[in-house]
Design an enzyme around this catalytic site. Structure first.
Site, mmCIF file in Angstrom:
data_model
loop_
_atom_site.group_PDB
_atom_site.id
_atom_site.type_symbol
_atom_site.label_atom_id
_atom_site.label_comp_id
_atom_site.label_asym_id
_atom_site.label_seq_id
_atom_site.Cartn_x
_atom_site.Cartn_y
_atom_site.Cartn_z
ATOM 1 N N ALA A 94 -0.602 2.486 9.033
ATOM 2 C CA ALA A 94 -0.871 1.459 8.027
ATOM 3 C C ALA A 94 0.401 0.807 7.495
ATOM 4 O O ALA A 94 0.355 -0.297 6.971
ATOM 5 C CB ALA A 94 -1.662 2.062 6.865
ATOM 6 N N LYS A 95 1.516 1.525 7.577
ATOM 7 C CA LYS A 95 2.828 1.022 7.131
ATOM 8 C C LYS A 95 2.763 0.483 5.704
ATOM 9 O O LYS A 95 3.313 -0.573 5.392
ATOM 10 C CB LYS A 95 3.364 -0.025 8.097
ATOM 11 C CG LYS A 95 3.568 0.503 9.519
ATOM 12 C CD LYS A 95 4.163 -0.554 10.441
ATOM 13 C CE LYS A 95 4.390 -0.023 11.839
ATOM 14 N NZ LYS A 95 3.135 0.218 12.572
ATOM 15 N N ARG A 96 2.130 1.233 4.834
ATOM 16 C CA ARG A 96 1.955 0.798 3.455
ATOM 17 C C ARG A 96 3.270 0.899 2.680
ATOM 18 O O ARG A 96 4.106 1.759 2.950
ATOM 19 C CB ARG A 96 0.897 1.640 2.756
ATOM 20 C CG ARG A 96 -0.491 1.587 3.362
ATOM 21 C CD ARG A 96 -1.064 0.190 3.387
ATOM 22 N NE ARG A 96 -2.501 0.183 3.630
ATOM 23 C CZ ARG A 96 -3.181 -0.889 3.983
ATOM 24 N NH1 ARG A 96 -2.556 -2.039 4.148
ATOM 25 N NH2 ARG A 96 -4.491 -0.832 4.183
#
Length: 272
Positions: A94-96
């Site tokens: 998700a690379k949040r």
């Protein structure tokens, strides 16, 4: 079991450092599935069943599901992997990265809604943007460090006290952030010299390594740069090369064959 325990067990059980990325592009699905309801879940399920004994993890990329309004199919997929192939961890890619109050809800999304075993996050906003994920005991938090895309150099090679930023991130992960042993780092296969440097900095911390297959990263250089003393320590991801090995009815078998070949190539250098 914690994410780290599941990963370590999968490395040994399946004799594999291969992670299969689940990036279902509707334009590339098998012709027999095009336009059918639930096609994204059905496609990913077939890939999972064909490769589960060859991998150390699966990594669904959240954007491929959200863009198609297929969040329910992502929930279904993670549940299916846990039920049908227990012990194979699921990394939600998700690379949040956001302020703490927002990150709390992204953590709920990753670990309570989707029930992932680990999630990828960005360190750009600092530790307080990552701490909500670390509040979930046993869950993995995999931090972007030296990414596989060419443009990553624009930021990741900026100098901070005489060091490139990616090294500063690796040092922070080792020295300050990874207090409960939950962290890993993303380091691209397209940059084996940087893999070696990160490994030197972080010791045995797990590395998620995208960039082989369609992105052209060299497997031999990657494995030799990133392996730990026991020949593990890596989740070497391949997505498109495995997922789209065929668009015909044999797509799952074709995916298995590519995954098997990739695992064997990795192991040739892993144990050599």
């Amino acid at each position: 079991m914690t994410f780290t325990e599941q990963l370590s067990a999968a490395w040994q059980r399946n004799d594999s450092l291969l992670c299969v990325g689940l990036d279902p592009d509707p334009a590339k699905l098998p012709l027999s599935m095009t336009g059918t309801g639930g096609a994204i879940f059905s496609f990913c399920r077939e890939i999972v069943d064909a490769t589960a004994d060859l991998v150390c993890a699966f990594k669904p990329q959240i954007a491929y599901f959200h863009s198609q309004r297929a969040e329910d199919q992502l929930e279904q997929l993670v549940e299916y992997i846990h039920d049908a192939h227990p012990g194979v961890p699921v990394i939600l890619d998700a690379k949040r990265g956001d302020i703490g109050s927002t990150a709390e809800h992204y953590a709920i999304e990753a670990f309570e809604r989707y029930k992932a075993d680990a999630v990828t996050v960005s360190p750009y906003m600092g530790f307080d943007s990552m701490s909500p994920y670390l509040a979930y005991p046993g869950k993995g938090v995999i931090v972007l460090c030296r990414t596989s895309n060419p443009g990553g150099s624009d930021v990741q090679f900026l100098q901070v006290d005489g060091k490139p930023l990616y090294q500063v991130v690796a040092e922070a992960a080792r020295e300050r952030w990874n207090t409960n042993g939950q962290m890993g780092l993303v380091v691209g296969a397209t940059f084996p010299n940087e893999i070696a440097k990160v490994r030197q900095i972080v010791g045995d911390m797990p590395l998620l390594i995208p960039g082989i297959g369609a992105q052209g990263g060299d497997i031999e250089a990657t494995v030799k740069a990133g392996r730990t003393a026991d020949g593990t320590g890596m989740m070497i991801n391949s997505s498109r090369a495995i997922l789209y090995a065929s668009r015909e009815k044999d797509f799952a078998l074709a995916a298995r064959n590519v995954a098997l070949q990739t695992r064997e190539t990795i192991n040739r250098y892993r144990h050599g």
